[in-house]
Design an enzyme around this catalytic site. Sequence first.
Site, PDB file in Angstrom:
ATOM      1  N   ASP A   1      32.180  27.476  29.833  1.00  0.00           N
ATOM      2  CA  ASP A   1      32.305  28.910  30.000  1.00  0.00           C
ATOM      3  C   ASP A   1      32.689  29.256  31.440  1.00  0.00           C
ATOM      4  O   ASP A   1      32.229  28.614  32.396  1.00  0.00           O
ATOM      5  CB  ASP A   1      30.960  29.557  29.660  1.00  0.00           C
ATOM      6  CG  ASP A   1      30.977  31.051  29.815  1.00  0.00           C
ATOM      7  OD1 ASP A   1      31.671  31.716  29.032  1.00  0.00           O
ATOM      8  OD2 ASP A   1      30.301  31.557  30.738  1.00  0.00           O
TER       9      ASP A   1
ATOM     10  N   GLU B   1      37.258  27.533  29.520  1.00  0.00           N
ATOM     11  CA  GLU B   1      37.673  28.923  29.386  1.00  0.00           C
ATOM     12  C   GLU B   1      38.180  29.394  30.748  1.00  0.00           C
ATOM     13  O   GLU B   1      37.432  29.972  31.541  1.00  0.00           O
ATOM     14  CB  GLU B   1      36.508  29.793  28.916  1.00  0.00           C
ATOM     15  CG  GLU B   1      36.903  31.260  28.743  1.00  0.00           C
ATOM     16  CD  GLU B   1      35.761  32.228  28.999  1.00  0.00           C
ATOM     17  OE1 GLU B   1      35.747  33.298  28.379  1.00  0.00           O
ATOM     18  OE2 GLU B   1      34.871  31.928  29.833  1.00  0.00           O
TER      19      GLU B   1
END
Length: 458
Positions: A238, A262
């Site tokens: 993330d 990400e």
Amino acid sequence: MKISKFFYGFLITALLFASCNKDEELDSIQPESLESTQNVSSKLKPIGSGVMMQAFYWDVPAGGTWWNTIRNKVDDWSNAGIDAIWLPPVSKAQNGPFSMGYDPFDYYDFGEYNQMGSTETRFGSRSELESLISRAHRYDLNVIADIVINHNSGGDLEWNEFAGKNTYTKFTPLSGKFNRTKYDFHPNEQYNSDSGIFGGFPDLSHSKPYVQDWLWKRSNSVAKYYKNTMGFDGWRFDYVKGFEPWVPREWQRNVGGFAVGEYWDGNVNTLNWWVNQAQMSAFDFGCYYKMRDAFMGNNLNALSGDMLWKRNASRAVTFVANHDTDEIINNKLLAYAYILTHEGYPAIFYRDYEEWLSKSKMNNLIWIHNNLAGGSTTNLWTDNDEYIAKRNGGYGKNGLIVYINNSNSWKERWVETNWSSRRIKDYTGNSGWEPVTQGGRWVKIQAPPKGYTVWSLK
């Protein structure tokens, strides 16, 4: 990634109600023995051989039922051609029973310690998570963990001379693992900052040896515990803009497994730089934004733009929607027809598959991806309303021609195939034509309005 607030006045009532409902649901689930999570990788589908399923969406139902919901779907998903499921962050977070996990507190509490307002996480208990992972493995599915290591949340206040104020940087989780203090966050006595902070949350200092030890170096580090004890097979990192690419690279170097970051940026040069530095995949935001422009803007010329899969297909994870962004509302099935016939590793979104789109059409596109979509890509035609591309075949796949029609009427076009004097058919069932290619390999194909066809050898 995003953080929502869940401070409701009826928290206690909601918890009690959810607990009662959950007890009733669990009574109907037959217990199953948990197989060892070690040494199962050789039995699993190779990641990239099929399609990834994002097995959640933002604000899935609270009450601790989500792991059982997913557990009951993995066999159907595997049969449909899914090779991996991506789970939300699995550990206890500050918002406890209401948290989607992106405000991590205790990396080793999977729903077994009474802290942050609950014992279970929003998604369920540790035993239910283990049961889900075990069942996924029995159906040959990889399980991808969502790793949130940029920031933490839920710490106690302590005086922080490096920040010149009190900060919420004292973490004493009930698991007894990875206690943290002001010395483990930015600023500290050695490092003022790294690539970026998120939302004002305490920002982990990955350059500190203590933090590295607990995240990936120790025998019971987060990385090794998730892999060796919990049985995870891969990683979705993330908010990787918040730290340097060496951080996830070192994580993966220590534990292996598939990994995707990400890096939320439509600049393909930047995405390509990151995947080369991190030595892992990234979500293809370049492709996402070009599809948004094409299908929401009703101009398929946008598909001629730059995308990560066109630069570095083996490192590109393509997607149409996820838990953070879902802007392609119109013609969404056409966007799935695009990523499921093109290069890159496609990921599909839970709600698109289970709720919003035709599951039979999605399964058909997954089958086409897994059985026909091989080799390099050649663009055959692009204009405002029509897009036609050819996969040239390879690795045991015959290749295909995909014809996307964004107009309001049927379209036909002559195209050059790789097949001479061969009968072809549309594997979507949207056209009943079964033409024979000419000796020079040309053939006329068609596509329905606001639709698509996919052609290959009969």
